[in-house]
Design a protein around this motif. Structure first.
Motif, PDB file in Angstrom:
ATOM      1  N   ARG A 270      11.149  27.327 -13.510  1.00 15.54           N
ATOM      2  CA  ARG A 270       9.882  27.419 -14.220  1.00 15.54           C
ATOM      3  C   ARG A 270       8.870  28.293 -13.504  1.00 15.54           C
ATOM      4  N   ASN A 271       9.079  28.493 -12.219  1.00 14.87           N
ATOM      5  CA  ASN A 271       8.169  29.379 -11.496  1.00 14.87           C
ATOM      6  C   ASN A 271       8.899  29.968 -10.309  1.00 14.87           C
ATOM      7  N   ALA A 272       8.915  31.283 -10.221  1.00 13.25           N
ATOM      8  CA  ALA A 272       9.441  31.998  -9.056  1.00 13.25           C
ATOM      9  C   ALA A 272       8.313  32.914  -8.589  1.00 13.25           C
ATOM     10  N   PRO A 273       7.436  32.422  -7.719  1.00 13.29           N
ATOM     11  CA  PRO A 273       6.187  33.136  -7.416  1.00 13.29           C
ATOM     12  C   PRO A 273       6.407  34.428  -6.662  1.00 13.29           C
ATOM     13  N   SER A 274       5.403  35.295  -6.766  1.00 14.46           N
ATOM     14  CA  SER A 274       5.403  36.560  -6.035  1.00 14.46           C
ATOM     15  C   SER A 274       5.511  36.280  -4.532  1.00 14.46           C
ATOM     16  N   PRO A 275       6.274  37.105  -3.779  1.00 20.62           N
ATOM     17  CA  PRO A 275       6.945  38.339  -4.182  1.00 20.62           C
ATOM     18  C   PRO A 275       8.407  38.100  -4.558  1.00 20.62           C
TER      19      PRO A 275
END
Length: 449
Positions: free
Chosen positions: A422-427
């Motif tokens: 559901r979320n693969a944050p930067s970077p």
């Protein structure tokens, strides 16, 4: 070490990488109906994970489903192209570990596959005395994260590395680099296909559900109990599903019964480009010292593999999840964003900052004025409006940026066979190979592959 090709050669390499995937793609009509594992989402995270899984489990059958005609055309193809070194992130955090390992793996992968990159370095430049304590804190954080070759340089050191840049003090990160991340993502896809995986484009998953009977004429019984359907009525059966939906990760999760939160809110970043006759002003990446009061890093100077130099971006609410132009609009996307209490709270806390970002997006002279703090010789006549990217920012209901990975399995019978990223944050691009390893571990743990 740098693997640098000329601009023409980079473009030729990109063109060569693209057909290697698209020629082998199949349409829904040609699709074999049953697979052990289906991966939904053909961005860099989905491709890296699909690649990792098939390399670990070569006897299983895998399919990757992508809604667009081509792979990696959204966040993976609309980003700054930086290979980050891991300076900014909380020591010991998952983001920090994945970024540092991911950068190492990215350089090794590019070398192995012959993909062009350039280790051009980055300066994080303090232009005000009040920024120096934050800069030194970043240096300590980078050391704790085991970022390679970090050092602090004075004004003279800044000029030695970037002759036209001015500042009081800077953090020098020579391990930071640049690459064409879409080219890298397409190579992940090629690896996946060469290992026996199937890539299906123009397949937008609209339903994920358990089935109660085997397909007509099938001798497999209920071996493949999950059905993935698109709006045209096509169906793929599988044993397990992994979704890496990027800008649509919340909606993909919702169709299998998950909560709507964290919600994806799209933020568009508009870049300026430096005119070619002014490229001499910038050698490597030049970044500001981030201000902890604001949610994004701020405008910066970024050289590109094609020889161009991007300046920016700003960060404004996008009126469409895949809206790369100012006037791109989707009623559902905008209503979803504006009605979400989390975004309302974020806006109220950052009203002045947000208005400033909008103003600088409209009046580029205001953005150039900020950039002139770092390169005084820059003028408004030196820049043009450039491309834009859209960031899938996950928000919770309290208006906090979700800064870590979120996995969800849904509810009911589907939960034991579906995993949503559901979320693969930067970077995420820099960390993609390391993220692929981590997600593959999670898949193996949940599904007992």
């Amino acid at each position: 070490m740098n693997r640098v090709l000329s601009r023409a050669t980079v473009k030729a390499a990109a063109a060569a990488a693209k057909p290697s995937l698209l020629v082998k793609d199949v349409t829904a009509r040609q699709l074999h109906s049953s697979y052990d594992v289906a991966v939904v989402g053909g961005g860099i995270v989905g491709l890296a994970t699909a690649r990792e899984l098939i390399l670990r489990h070569p006897t299983l059958s895998f399919v990757l489903l992508e809604k667009e005609k081509e792979l990696s055309v959204h966040q993976s193809g609309h980003n700054s192209g930086v290979i980050h070194s891991g300076i900014y992130y909380t020591p010991g955090s998952l983001k920090a570990r994945l970024c540092v390992r991911g950068a190492t793996l990215a350089y090794e992968y590019c070398e192995k596959k012959g993909l062009p990159y350039k280790r051009c370095g980055k300066l994080i430049v303090a232009v005000e005395q009040e920024e120096i304590p934050r800069l030194k804190a970043l240096y300590e954080r980078g050391l704790q994260n085991n970022v390679r070759d970090l050092s602090i340089v004075d004004a003279k050191g800044i000029r030695e590395r970037e002759p036209y840049c001015r500042g009081i003090m800077a953090l020098d990160s020579p391990y930071t680099g640049i690459v064409d991340w879409r080219m890298v993502a397409l190579q992940y896809g090629t690896d996946f296909q060469e290992a026996g995986g199937t890539v299906v484009t123009e397949y937008e998953v609209d339903d994920i559900s358990m089935v109660k009977e085997s397909p007509a004429g099938s001798t497999d019984g209920m071996k493949y109990p999950i059905a993935l359907r698109d709006k045209q009525g096509n169906e793929v059966r599988c044993r397990y599903v992994l979704t890496c939906g990027g800008l649509y990760s919340d909606r993909l999760s919702q169709i299998s019964g998950c909560s709507r939160e964290p919600r994806i809110v799209p933020f568009r970043g508009d870049y300026l480009v430096l005119k070619p006759e002014k490229h001499y002003l910038v050698k490597g990446n030049i970044y500001p010292v981030p201000d902890p009061r604001f949610p994004f890093l701020g405008v910066h100077f970024t050289p590109r593999m094609d020889g161009s130099i991007w300046l920016g971006p700003n960060a404004v609410l996008a009126f469409k999840r895949e809206g790369y132009k100012v006037y791109d609009f989707n009623a559902r996307d905008l209503a979803d964003a504006l009605s979400f209490r989390g975004l309302q709270k974020l806006v109220l806390r950052n009203m002045t900052y947000g208005m400033g970002e909008m103003y600088r997006g409209i009046f580029i002279g205001a953005q150039v004025k900020i950039l002139q703090k770092y390169i005084p010789e820059l003028s408004l006549s030196d820049v043009l409006r450039g491309p834009a990217g859209v960031r899938a920012q996950a928000l919770d209901r309290d208006g906090n940026l979700v800064d870590d990975f979120v996995f969800d399995g849904g509810v009911g019978d589907v939960a034991s066979r579906v995993l949503h990223v559901r979320n693969a944050p930067s970077p995420a691009a820099t960390s993609s190979l390391a993220i692929g390893e981590m997600i593959a571990d999670e898949v193996e743990s949940r599904f007992r592959l």
